[in-house]
Design an enzyme around this catalytic site. Structure first.
Site, PDB file in Angstrom:
ATOM      1  N   GLY A   8       0.815  -1.207   0.000  1.00 33.01           N
ATOM      2  CA  GLY A   8       0.000   0.000   0.000  1.00 33.01           C
ATOM      3  C   GLY A   8       0.854   1.264   0.000  1.00 33.01           C
ATOM      4  O   GLY A   8       2.089   1.208   0.017  1.00 33.01           O
ATOM      5  N   ALA A  32      12.571   5.521 -12.948  1.00 30.27           N
ATOM      6  CA  ALA A  32      11.484   6.219 -12.263  1.00 30.27           C
ATOM      7  C   ALA A  32      10.385   6.538 -13.272  1.00 30.27           C
ATOM      8  O   ALA A  32      10.638   7.166 -14.293  1.00 30.27           O
ATOM      9  CB  ALA A  32      12.005   7.508 -11.627  1.00 30.27           C
ATOM     10  N   HIS A  56      12.663  10.144  -2.255  1.00 29.94           N
ATOM     11  CA  HIS A  56      13.241   8.971  -2.912  1.00 29.94           C
ATOM     12  C   HIS A  56      14.657   9.269  -3.392  1.00 29.94           C
ATOM     13  O   HIS A  56      15.548   8.433  -3.251  1.00 29.94           O
ATOM     14  CB  HIS A  56      12.367   8.541  -4.102  1.00 29.94           C
ATOM     15  CG  HIS A  56      11.184   7.722  -3.710  1.00 29.94           C
ATOM     16  ND1 HIS A  56      11.123   6.372  -3.921  1.00 29.94           N
ATOM     17  CD2 HIS A  56      10.015   8.061  -3.119  1.00 29.94           C
ATOM     18  CE1 HIS A  56       9.973   5.917  -3.483  1.00 29.94           C
ATOM     19  NE2 HIS A  56       9.273   6.923  -2.990  1.00 29.94           N
TER      20      HIS A  56
END
Length: 183
Positions: A8, A32, A56
């Site tokens: 999730g 990405a 990230h």
């Protein structure tokens, strides 16, 4: 090895996949799929998504090659595999859910079935390690609007197809990995 990691939102799936890649032999390429949508003046429309992208980036080793590709995922994966053919290499695909979103929202609209089939074919043919990250959509309720239902259907079917083709499948919840398939 082909490894599929799903979970999730904010489950820890990306960090788990990145850690898995660091344990593999050779270099890492990070593909990405995030597309930062902008207005006519070039301003990012979703600042929250921009913040996630920055988090990230901060977490990833600087030695990793980064390729930003929101649509042509199969082509890019094949090109990276060809570039490193014969040498140990790992590719992280982050993430399939954003990729499906891009395909659904791009103008003109893409043939999603064609793009999905191309990705699945390339996944089976490349000789490098690949870890794909995706959101699990099968734990929520049926969405009320057409686009959200289409997203859930497309991603749910893609997740099932990827899981069938991968050697290892890991579900991550609350930062904890649960092995669904493989070692």
């Amino acid at each position: 090895m082909k490894h599929f990691v799903l979970g999730g939102v904010r489950s820890g799936k990306s960090a788990y996949a990145e850690n898995w890649a660091t344990l593999r032999e050779g270099n890492v390429t990070y593909i990405a799929t995030t597309k930062l949508w902008t207005d006519d003046d070039g301003n990012v429309l979703d600042e929250g998504l921009l913040e996630r992208v920055e988090l990230h980036k901060q977490r990833r080793p600087t030695s990793w090659q980064l390729i930003e590709e929101p649509l042509e995922l199969a082509v890019t994966l094949q090109e990276v595999a060809d570039q490193y053919r014969g040498t140990p290499h790992t590719v992280i695909v982050e993430c399939c859910a954003l990729w499906i979103t891009n395909l659904l929202c791009d103008e003109p609209r893409k043939d999603i079935k064609q793009y999905k089939n191309a990705l699945l074919e390339v996944l089976l043919s490349v000789d490098c390690d690949v870890v794909l990250v995706s959101a699990e959509v099968g734990l929520g309720i049926m969405p009320m609007n057409k686009l959200a239902r289409e997203f859930s259907d497309e991603l749910g079917s893609l997740n099932q197809e990827i899981a069938q083709k991968c050697d290892k499948v890991t579900f991550v919840s609350a930062g904890l990995p649960l092995s669904l398939k493989g070692e």
